[in-house]
Design an enzyme around this catalytic site. Structure first.
Site, PDB file in Angstrom:
ATOM      1  N   HIS A  42       7.489  18.418   3.937  1.00 45.52           N
ATOM      2  CA  HIS A  42       8.564  17.573   3.252  1.00 45.52           C
ATOM      3  C   HIS A  42       7.894  16.916   1.854  1.00 45.52           C
ATOM      4  O   HIS A  42       6.802  16.279   2.222  1.00 45.52           O
ATOM      5  CB  HIS A  42       9.157  16.784   4.116  1.00 45.52           C
ATOM      6  CG  HIS A  42      10.208  16.962   4.780  1.00 45.52           C
ATOM      7  ND1 HIS A  42       9.979  17.517   5.974  1.00 45.52           N
ATOM      8  CD2 HIS A  42      11.609  16.605   4.821  1.00 45.52           C
ATOM      9  CE1 HIS A  42      11.215  17.806   6.644  1.00 45.52           C
ATOM     10  NE2 HIS A  42      12.426  17.136   5.863  1.00 45.52           N
ATOM     11  N   GLU A 102      11.473  14.661  -1.821  1.00 43.52           N
ATOM     12  CA  GLU A 102      13.031  14.543  -1.303  1.00 43.52           C
ATOM     13  C   GLU A 102      13.341  13.293  -1.827  1.00 43.52           C
ATOM     14  O   GLU A 102      13.249  12.211  -1.044  1.00 43.52           O
ATOM     15  CB  GLU A 102      12.959  14.744   0.063  1.00 43.52           C
ATOM     16  CG  GLU A 102      14.571  14.808   0.415  1.00 43.52           C
ATOM     17  CD  GLU A 102      15.053  14.660   2.033  1.00 43.52           C
ATOM     18  OE1 GLU A 102      14.049  14.505   2.769  1.00 43.52           O
ATOM     19  OE2 GLU A 102      16.191  14.775   2.203  1.00 43.52           O
ATOM     20  N   ASP A 138      19.281  22.117   6.863  1.00 38.27           N
ATOM     21  CA  ASP A 138      18.525  20.801   7.100  1.00 38.27           C
ATOM     22  C   ASP A 138      19.268  20.283   8.547  1.00 38.27           C
ATOM     23  O   ASP A 138      18.547  20.101   9.610  1.00 38.27           O
ATOM     24  CB  ASP A 138      18.794  19.814   5.929  1.00 38.27           C
ATOM     25  CG  ASP A 138      17.902  18.641   5.859  1.00 38.27           C
ATOM     26  OD1 ASP A 138      16.956  18.689   6.593  1.00 38.27           O
ATOM     27  OD2 ASP A 138      18.122  17.868   5.058  1.00 38.27           O
ATOM     28  N   ASP A 139      20.318  19.756   8.458  1.00 37.24           N
ATOM     29  CA  ASP A 139      20.798  18.736   9.463  1.00 37.24           C
ATOM     30  C   ASP A 139      22.327  19.044   9.719  1.00 37.24           C
ATOM     31  O   ASP A 139      23.162  18.228   9.765  1.00 37.24           O
ATOM     32  CB  ASP A 139      20.463  17.219   9.326  1.00 37.24           C
ATOM     33  CG  ASP A 139      19.203  16.913   9.359  1.00 37.24           C
ATOM     34  OD1 ASP A 139      18.529  16.834  10.283  1.00 37.24           O
ATOM     35  OD2 ASP A 139      18.656  16.946   8.202  1.00 37.24           O
TER      36      ASP A 139
END
Lengths: 536, 536
Positions: free
Chosen positions: A371, A374, A456-457
């Site tokens: 990551h 972001e 992602d989620d």
């Protein structure tokens, strides 16, 4: 415009788009692909007027309609579009940015949990019509000797803080709060983000992250449920046309809770279960003649970027040990969590460098898949993570939302074939972008950065599978068409952690399914089809 | 981090930022500049917590505080910050993107109009507490023989649609509607955009553009007022540290209304008046010993992109005629208006190409300075305008909001030194960006595109001068500092239409003022100052 100007203009446009993933493919498209692409462009233009235009029917909860508008408000309307019905059938390739804890629909997760008597729930105040909207359920898995007697969270006799069996709490939920269905609504509301939160009360990245984090209720830390959860994840992905998944699994907790209620199941047993389910799903699909729809799954080992460097050393060693035992499963390492407030990569430089060295000594290959960026920051620590991710040799970049600010890093991504896992709907709900038309994805694509669209989620955002993310991308650009989406889907296989031979097989299976899909689009929506006659 | 890694990291960061306008300047900064830059960075960090942080005092009308938040809500708070107090003193260079019709504060404009008995106002319904919020005033300049008797817009006897003298309408405004102050509030509300409109009821580019367009009430089509209006524009700009202005003047209407109320004042008389005021302001400033604060003004001739190609030919010929008579005033040509719904440049290709040819024949130089890419579209006609602007040889690009999507056009902008007029607050209020941290400005800067920060339509947005735009840019980036802002301000002179010798003089005057400014920052806020002692 004279012919000379037209030619010069076309040359300039081609130069400008020379790096795009679809630059070559557009020239090599088959007749059927061209037709399908044109059909989708026409449907999009129509629906951008009839569904998303200023004179379209209103959408509850939104004063403002436009293509690519806030997903949480638009979701139900998207489901009714022809463009969505096409994309839901499109083969998607792989999901490369997926947090395992948020990959199964909240409703399905709750149904799974309700099956196990070990699940209990409590609240810190009595639930009433006044308190329910601000009270979150807390879940726990109790050992058999701690299981409590049937009771109700909503009874006057309920003692705040005391555990109630989950199924019982649901069954006895007070009718004034909606009964069992009210219970489901309340729990699912706690596990997901709603439009008011994203677009009003929590409308900044910091605030919506706090709500987002509260949705991780720890329901799937119970090995019996976890096993079923993974199966659901694989099967629901396959239903959406996804043939490979590469989830980030949080190994923050050293142990999961076993069937006996004891918190003593170590990481290696998680992987044994994972491996078994992958194989069971493959067999089940093969038995249905669908073996080609699922090529498997690998795991990105994830630690949380709030641990200390010493703690990280433990995780890195653990990751190495798992890689040695399950070389076909562990395929990368990442640090996850909200980048803005948590520790930057520089904080962990010692252990991370050591990890690279240790792998060389041991002859292992566990690439970083970080990551990075972001963030809305410009020069903030989270934005600067991009430099360190590159210097540490990251294989891909997770999110890379601020990557578009960095010309040299984009150049390196092109040169070194570092793909970016872009999560459009996640970025929009977490307020990195106001809406899809403001999203920097077209910048990345025109810069020749390879992109794997990801969800992602999705259990929290409601964008299950990849169809919704592909939809938002498609309706927000007049450059992007079906052939672009195909190349993006292929990139999600090309830049995955599949071994070269697995990757070649996955691509070849993809191409085969793509041909079928294209023919279906032309047959179903092209000239001569019923849908075409209805439209014209 | 080991020394080798640190060095490698610094090298990568430097490569990434090599094209930035401040790349060289940072290395060559004087001791005082470094100090001033550090002071501003510290104040920014403090105020980003104390004024814009989660624990800062609330701001009415906003649930969410953060640096670079919606300008309309933040404006009053910005005015109270130390960072703003510093930026308001900073020499700004030139304003290169400014629509003349929206350059003087609405309050000042109303006060000017109230002086002239020719101004009349009417409404299409009777004004009451119910109707006032949805009723707009309509203004007109009547010939003396049409002037009406004193009356009141708010009297029961008022006939909707009948004209009332402006000053009388104000004096007799009903106390239940706030009396004269209520009148001012109502009129100024119609001439400006408020937070509710931008951030709620009109929260899309299309909708806020419709409100935006309604604010152009045509109050300054009266030569006597127009002359005073221009003077106010120059003087208020000078007060904000702006030394040069290059407004776009709308020549859509062929005639202005003269002192006698007749609509018969042709464009050349506008320029005679303009020229006179420029010189009067220069003399007035020189008399105050401030000759160095204002180097003058040139005009970008603007037509509206809703005319036909034939009509455009007339404007282009008119522009050529004005250039021949006022070569020192007319410095460029543009087509203005809302790019998304209006005609793209390709629609006008014939006349525009002819214009270039005609100039060659006549030995004139009137560069195009096109609005292009003021859109959220990707591949939409407004986005594609960027290709045509470049192919037509535009000298600068107005807005270029979607330029960041186009690698080849950005490369050409670097090679050909095409600067972009970036209007951060305008973009945010017109909903091209959700807030400053989402704005693509850092992308342009890191791509080495030269940027002139501009205010666009400050009378409508409330961002008078350039201090507010510089403020929003500064607080939204940790890379940008005072030295960056200096280079941006110098670019607004470098990329202006000033002649080479005028430009050299303007830059030299700028550098002199900059030194004074830097010393003032250090003396006022540095160690040893009272402000410093208060803070620490």
């Amino acid at each position: 415009m004279d012919a000379e100007y037209v030619a010069e203009r076309e040359r300039l446009i081609a130069e400008d788009r020379q790096w795009r993933v679809d630059a070559l493919a557009l020239g090599q498209a088959t007749e059927a692909e061209r037709k399908a692409d044109e059909i989708v462009r026409k449907l999009r233009a129509q629906e951008n007027e009839t569904v998303w235009g200023p004179n379209a029917p209103p959408i509850p909860g939104s004063l403002h309609l436009f293509p690519g508008m806030g997903f949480l408000t638009a979701r139900e309307t998207i489901l009714k579009t022809k463009v969505y019905s096409i994309l839901s059938k499109m083969p998607k390739g792989g999901v490369l940015h997926a947090h395992l804890d948020a990959m199964v629909d909240a409703r399905v997760l709750l149904d799974l949990a309700l099956k196990y008597p070990a699940y209990h729930v409590r609240t810190d105040v009595s639930l009433t019509t006044e308190t329910i909207s601000t009270t979150l359920p807390e879940f726990s898995l109790l050992k058999e000797n701690e299981w409590t007697a049937p009771a109700s969270l909503t009874a006057e006799t309920y003692t705040p803080g005391s555990w109630v069996p989950l199924a019982q709490a649901r069954a006895a939920f007070d009718p004034s709060l909606g009964g069992p269905e009210g219970f489901d609504k309340w729990v699912i509301g706690a596990l997901t983000i709603n439009p008011t939160e994203a677009y009003h009360t929590h409308n900044t990245t910091d605030k919506i992250w706090s709500k987002f984090q509260s949705t991780f209720a720890g329901l799937n830390r119970y090995l019996p449920l976890w096993t079923e959860y993974i199966r659901q994840f694989f099967l629901s992905s396959v239903e959406d046309g996804i043939s490979y998944v590469e989830p980030r699994i949080p190994f923050f907790c050293k142990y999961m809770i076993g069937a006996d209620g004891e918190e003593n199941v170590p990481h290696r047993e998680w992987l044994i279960a994972f491996d078994r389910v992958v194989n069971e799903v493959k067999v089940a699909l093969a038995n249905q003649g669908r073996a080609d729809e699922f090529v498997g799954s690998k795991i990105i080992y994830s630690a949380l970027r709030n641990c200390t460097p010493d703690e990280l050393e433990w995780y890195l060693e653990d990751c190495i040990a798992l890689k040695q035992e399950f070389p076909h499963l562990i395929c990368g390492f990442d640090l996850v969590g909200h980048e803005d407030p948590l520790n930057p990569l520089t904080y962990y430089m010692g252990p991370l460098k050591m990890f690279v060295k240790r792998q060389k000594e041991l002859g292992l290959d566990i690439p970083f898949i970080f990551h990075a960026g972001e963030t809305l920051g410009d020069g903030s620590p989270a934005d600067m993570n991009l430099y360190d991710a590159i210097l540490l040799g990251t294989k891909r970049i997770g999110h890379g939302f601020s990557l578009v600010k960095h010309p040299r890093i984009m150049e390196l991504c092109r040169e070194r074939q570092i793909a970016v896992e872009v999560c459009p709907i996640s970025n929009e709900i977490l307020r990195y972008t106001g809406s899809m038309p403001m999203h920097p994805l077209p910048i990345l694509m025109n810069q020749g950065i390879h992109v794997a669209l990801s969800s992602d989620d999705p259990a929290i955002f409601g964008n299950m599978g990849l169809s919704f993310d592909f939809f938002q991308v498609l309706v927000s650009s007049e450059v992007t068409g079906l052939i672009t989406l195909k190349e993006m889907a292929r990139d999600s296989i090309k830049y995955s952690c599949l071994d070269p031979d697995e990757r070649a097989r996955a691509l070849s299976l993809y191409d085969k399914r793509w041909l079928t899909f294209v023919d279906w689009v032309v047959d179903t929506f092209g000239e001569g089809s019923t849908a075409y006659a209805d439209r014209n």
